[in-house]
Design a protein around this motif. Structure first.
Motif, PDB file in Angstrom:
ATOM      1  N   ARG A   1      -8.859   2.470  -5.783  1.00  0.00           N
ATOM      2  CA  ARG A   1      -9.055   3.532  -4.759  1.00  0.00           C
ATOM      3  C   ARG A   1     -10.135   4.240  -5.181  1.00  0.00           C
TER       4      ARG A   1
ATOM      5  N   ASP B   1      -8.771   0.166  -1.688  1.00  0.00           N
ATOM      6  CA  ASP B   1      -8.605   1.134  -0.474  1.00  0.00           C
ATOM      7  C   ASP B   1      -9.571   1.951  -0.564  1.00  0.00           C
TER       8      ASP B   1
ATOM      9  N   HIS C   1       0.960  -1.196   0.118  1.00  0.00           N
ATOM     10  CA  HIS C   1       0.098  -0.014   0.044  1.00  0.00           C
ATOM     11  C   HIS C   1       0.869   1.213  -0.077  1.00  0.00           C
TER      12      HIS C   1
ATOM     13  N   HIS D   1       1.708   5.329  -2.329  1.00  0.00           N
ATOM     14  CA  HIS D   1       1.356   6.485  -3.124  1.00  0.00           C
ATOM     15  C   HIS D   1       2.300   6.860  -4.239  1.00  0.00           C
TER      16      HIS D   1
ATOM     17  N   ASP E   1       3.077   3.017   2.943  1.00  0.00           N
ATOM     18  CA  ASP E   1       1.956   4.134   2.557  1.00  0.00           C
ATOM     19  C   ASP E   1       2.717   5.620   2.250  1.00  0.00           C
TER      20      ASP E   1
HETATM   21 ZN   LIG Z   1      -2.490   5.453   1.835  1.00  0.00          ZN
END
Ligand SMILES: [Zn+2]
Length: 477
Positions: free
Chosen positions: A200, A253, A42, A44, A420
């Motif tokens: 997401r 997510d 997980h 970005h 994350d």
């Molecule tokens: Zn996140």
């Protein structure tokens, strides 16, 4: 003179217990996990970096621009965000020179003493660029130059760094409206690195977003489904989930303000959906709509196998002046009190005992670990406890997490570590901190004769690698 003076904070024994016998155990455990591959299920980072494999432009855009932990601390001390390269939305001037931005950070580097941000950045400077000198006003230019020299070389291209970091899988996060062009390009390339997407859907399930109705219309265009009806809308979401899965996604997510779930009947859902589309949903109806969608997503996960993650409890863009001047996601996010026992019940009443579902729940409210989340994850087969997240992705946060959850949920209702992050270069540092803290925690239990050392080794490997691989279904496809 202290040997640390003038150098960065990277002792080989960092974060280990100070007591010599326990420290020795921690060292032995850590030696078993330090070189394991990184699973990053997980995060970005930008898939374009790996699809295009172009050199990172400069130190500021690589190390400062993606890191909202840096912005928030500087902002809290009155340093204008324009001075670290944040562009005001109204077109007002802002600093764009990497060297000038870097100097601002160096000038204020002492503010980060005691924060994980300092440890992550110093780890990246040392391990990636070979810089052991401590960042500060007098070293700023030398360090900037050294990073610039490195970034021009092939071994610092995104794919080369991905390999150097020993990343086995890296997940990015995209909206259902994203074409996934970079992921498509990665699939077609000959490069072996495994970069996968994550579904997401916040932009198409949150009626409180100004662009909700437009996004739902765009969902129709992308899928050919009629998203003006509740059933067509759900079918469109299913179609996009399948598309994401076809490009490697193993998870969804959900970044909701709360953990609320609902299980309404079909006519209630249809009515709520029409209100949401017309922009007439009240705040509590919007909450119901988002919560209903979580239950719908759980049902879809049982069908298509995608692992479900809920990241609730962030009040995003809390500061209206920063939001108006600089836009979203500029470090003005604040945790809120979050409740799970009542909130998740509608979803768990339907799917909590269904082992085909993996629902990974995170929290920004540490008080819920021992009172709510560990007992729930210690009962429901579908529920797993996500790692210490965001503000608690820190030595104390990870330690608290283990202390407050292990006795009730055990180790095996948790799912390993998530970094994350948008800050690509912090990934090895964050995983290293988690591995060190877990080894320190286990060493303490070995010293207390609560675990045998061979079991602790096995657990350390599980926490560093095997649990994430299993929970996120990351076995080689
Ligand atoms: Zn996140």
């Amino acid at each position: 003179m202290n040997s640390m003076q003038g150098t960065s904070s990277l002792s080989d024994d960092r974060l280990f217990p100070p007591e010599p016998a326990t420290r020795e155990i921690a060292r032995r455990l850590y030696s078993e996990v330090r070189s394991l591959p990184i699973l990053s299920p997980h995060g970005h980072t930008d898939a374009a970096w790996f699809a295009r494999n172009e050199p990172f432009a400069d130190p500021a855009s690589l190390l400062i621009a993606p890191d909202h932990y840096l912005f928030r601390m500087l902002h809290s001390q009155g340093i204008p965000l324009e001075s670290v390269g944040i562009r005001p939305v109204d077109g007002a001037p802002f600093e764009s020179s990497s060297r000038a931005i870097w100097r601002v950070l160096a000038q204020h580097w002492h503010l980060f003493r005691g924060t994980p941000t300092r440890m992550w950045l110093e780890h990246a400077l040392a391990e990636v660029f070979g810089i052991r000198e401590r960042l500060g006003p007098t070293s700023a230019d030398r360090i900037h130059d050294q990073i610039c020299d490195c970034l021009a070389r092939p071994e610092f291209l995104p794919r080369a760094l991905f390999e150097k970091f020993n990343i086995e899988v890296l997940a990015t996060t995209e909206s259902p409206l994203d074409s996934l062009a970079h992921h498509l390009a990665l699939r077609k390339s000959t490069w072996r690195g495994r970069v996968i997407t994550t579904f997401r859907p916040d932009a198409v399930v949150d009626p409180e977003r100004e662009d909700f109705a437009t996004n739902v219309t765009n969902l129709a265009t992308l899928t050919g489904e009629d998203t003006r009806s509740w059933s067509g809308y759900l079918r469109a979401l299913q179609v996009r989930r399948r598309y994401f899965a076809s490009l490697g996604a193993t998870a969804t997510d959900h970044g909701h303000p709360s953990a609320a779930t609902f299980d309404l009947n079909r006519s209630e859902c249809e009515a709520l959906f029409q209100k949401a589309l017309s922009g007439d949903a009240s705040p509590s109806e919007a909450e119901q709509f988002r919560g209903q969608l979580l239950t719908e997503m759980a049902a879809m996960s049982i069908e298509d196998g995608l692992v479900m993650q809920i990241h609730p409890g962030a009040w995003r863009n809390h500061d209206p002046r920063v939001l108006a001047r600089f836009g979203r996601d500029k470090g003005a996010d604040i945790p809120t009190r979050t409740e799970y026992v009542h909130a998740l019940k509608p979803l768990l009443d339907r799917f909590g005992d269904d082992a085909r579902l993996t629902l990974i729940v995170f929290t920004l409210d540490e008080s819920t670990y021992s009172r709510e989340l560990a007992p729930m994850a210690g009962h429901y087969p579908a529920l797993k406890l996500g790692p210490a997240w965001w503000f608690f992705d820190s030595p104390e946060g990870i330690r608290n997490y283990r202390e407050r959850t292990t006795e009730t949920a055990g180790f095996y209702n948790t799912v390993g570590f998530n970094d994350d992050t948008r800050a690509f270069l912090s990934i090895p540092a964050r995983h290293d901190v988690a591995r060190r803290i877990d080894c320190a925690f286990l060493a303490q239990w070995v010293a207390e004769h609560r675990l045998a050392e061979d079991e602790a080794v096995d657990i350390a490997i599980d926490l560093s690698y095997r649990l994430a691989k299993r929970a996120y279904k990351l076995e080689t496809p």
